[in-house]
Design a protein around this motif. Structure first.
Motif, short mmCIF file in Angstrom:
data_model
loop_
_atom_site.label_atom_id
_atom_site.label_comp_id
_atom_site.label_asym_id
_atom_site.label_seq_id
_atom_site.Cartn_x
_atom_site.Cartn_y
_atom_site.Cartn_z
N TYR A 238 0.50 -1.25 -0.10
CA TYR A 238 -0.21 0.14 -0.02
C TYR A 238 0.76 1.10 -0.10
N ARG A 239 2.06 1.33 0.84
CA ARG A 239 2.84 2.41 0.71
C ARG A 239 3.57 2.92 -0.52
N LEU A 240 3.78 1.59 -1.33
CA LEU A 240 4.63 1.71 -2.66
C LEU A 240 3.54 2.33 -3.73
N ARG A 241 2.44 1.68 -3.25
CA ARG A 241 1.20 1.99 -4.32
C ARG A 241 0.72 3.79 -4.27
N ASP A 242 0.95 4.33 -2.83
CA ASP A 242 0.64 5.56 -2.81
C ASP A 242 1.92 6.47 -3.40
N ARG A 243 3.14 5.88 -3.25
CA ARG A 243 4.11 6.62 -3.76
C ARG A 243 4.07 6.77 -5.35
N ARG A 244 3.68 5.46 -5.82
CA ARG A 244 3.62 5.17 -7.06
C ARG A 244 2.68 6.38 -7.78
N ARG A 245 1.57 6.48 -7.27
CA ARG A 245 0.43 7.38 -7.46
C ARG A 245 0.72 8.66 -7.52
N ALA A 246 1.71 8.95 -6.65
CA ALA A 246 2.29 10.23 -6.35
C ALA A 246 3.53 10.31 -7.39
#
Ligand code: ADP
Ligand code: MG
Length: 256
Positions: A238-246
């Motif tokens: 979930y953390r990586l997903r958020d970072r990727r979205r950003a």
């Protein structure tokens, strides 16, 4: 009848909320023509509600759960690897009544700790006691107690709560003494019958490796899994997903 005297009796009985509200409610009762039972009922309900609120507050403080890990702020759509129906069913807490364990396994960031903590929070809401710790902190704490010859007393911290969250099993290898403390805890909770909510980034097959001992791993898993539900979470962090979205991370590599 002297209201002041009634209040002092309520206080002597420890009914502090009822004592504090006595004046207002007595006045209301007279104005609205409440029956005696209705007046008493309202006062007792208020006492009870306040006690339950304080009890939840105390148990929540003692549980030391990380904040804001609730089921309501878990985004099930973001983690299709998690069976929402199963989690909702667990949130009804039948597993706590049965003393069953729930183990969340999977790679980092997929929501294991979040889900474990949110179930512990549900248990608190329903009047149970809970306690959160990571395996590292548990071992450090027990080893310190052992050095001070207070190990048996210290164990109670981890045996008493109805629900124990044991977070981050398997991140660091354990030496023999540490592994033995871990075994003692699992074995004693197994006898006491309280639930464990456990998270691990290692599959059960890999436990022997971080414990450095096949027989110990088997003995621990035997007890832990006798009455347990295992939830394997796959999928992305979930953390990586958020970072990727950003735009901070490249998209995942395509495989196959
Ligand atoms: P794990 O324990 O599997 O390593 P965490 O539960 O600590 O992962 O999740 C990492 C962070 O992402 C936490 O802050 C957590 O609250 C959040 N998180 C993970 N999955 C979700 C999700 N599906 N919805 C909302 N927040 C999530
Ligand atoms: Mg975690």
């Amino acid at each position: 009848m002297n209201l002041e005297l009634v209040r002092s009796r309520l206080e002597a009985l420890g009914l502090t909320e009822a004592a504090a509200r006595l004046d207002t409610r007595a006045e209301q009762a007279a104005k609205a023509d409440w029956s005696y039972t209705e007046f008493l009922h309202r006062l007792l309900e208020e006492e009870l509600a306040e006690r339950q609120r304080r009890s939840l507050e105390t148990r929540t403080r003692l549980a030391r759960l990380p904040r804001q890990k609730t089921l309501d702020n878990f985004d099930f759509a973001a983690q299709p690897g998690v069976d929402q129906r199963l989690i909702r069913e667990l949130a009804a807490l039948g597993f706590v009544d049965r003393g069953d364990n729930v183990c969340f396994l999977g790679p980092p960031g997929v929501g294991k700790s979040h889900l474990a903590c949110s179930l512990a929070l549900r248990a608190l809401e329903e009047g149970h006691t809970a306690y959160f710790t990571t395996l590292d902190r548990l071992i450090l704490d027990l080893q310190r107690a052992e050095a001070n010859q207070t190990l048996q007393r210290r164990f109670r911290v981890y045996l008493k709560p109805r629900v124990l969250v044991l977070d981050e099993i398997g991140y660091l290898p354990l030496d023999r003494a540490a592994g033995n403390l871990f075994f003692q805890l699992i074995s004693r909770r197994y006898e006491h019958g309280g639930s464990i909510l456990l998270t691990s980034n290692k599959s059960y097959g890999e436990w022997a490796t971080f414990l450095g001992d096949d027989a110990l791993a088997a003995a621990i898993l035997d007890r832990l899994l006798h009455h347990a539900i295992t939830i394997n979470i796959r999928g992305e962090s979930y953390r990586l997903r958020d970072r990727r979205r950003a735009g901070l991370e490249p998209p995942p590599a395509k495989t196959g």
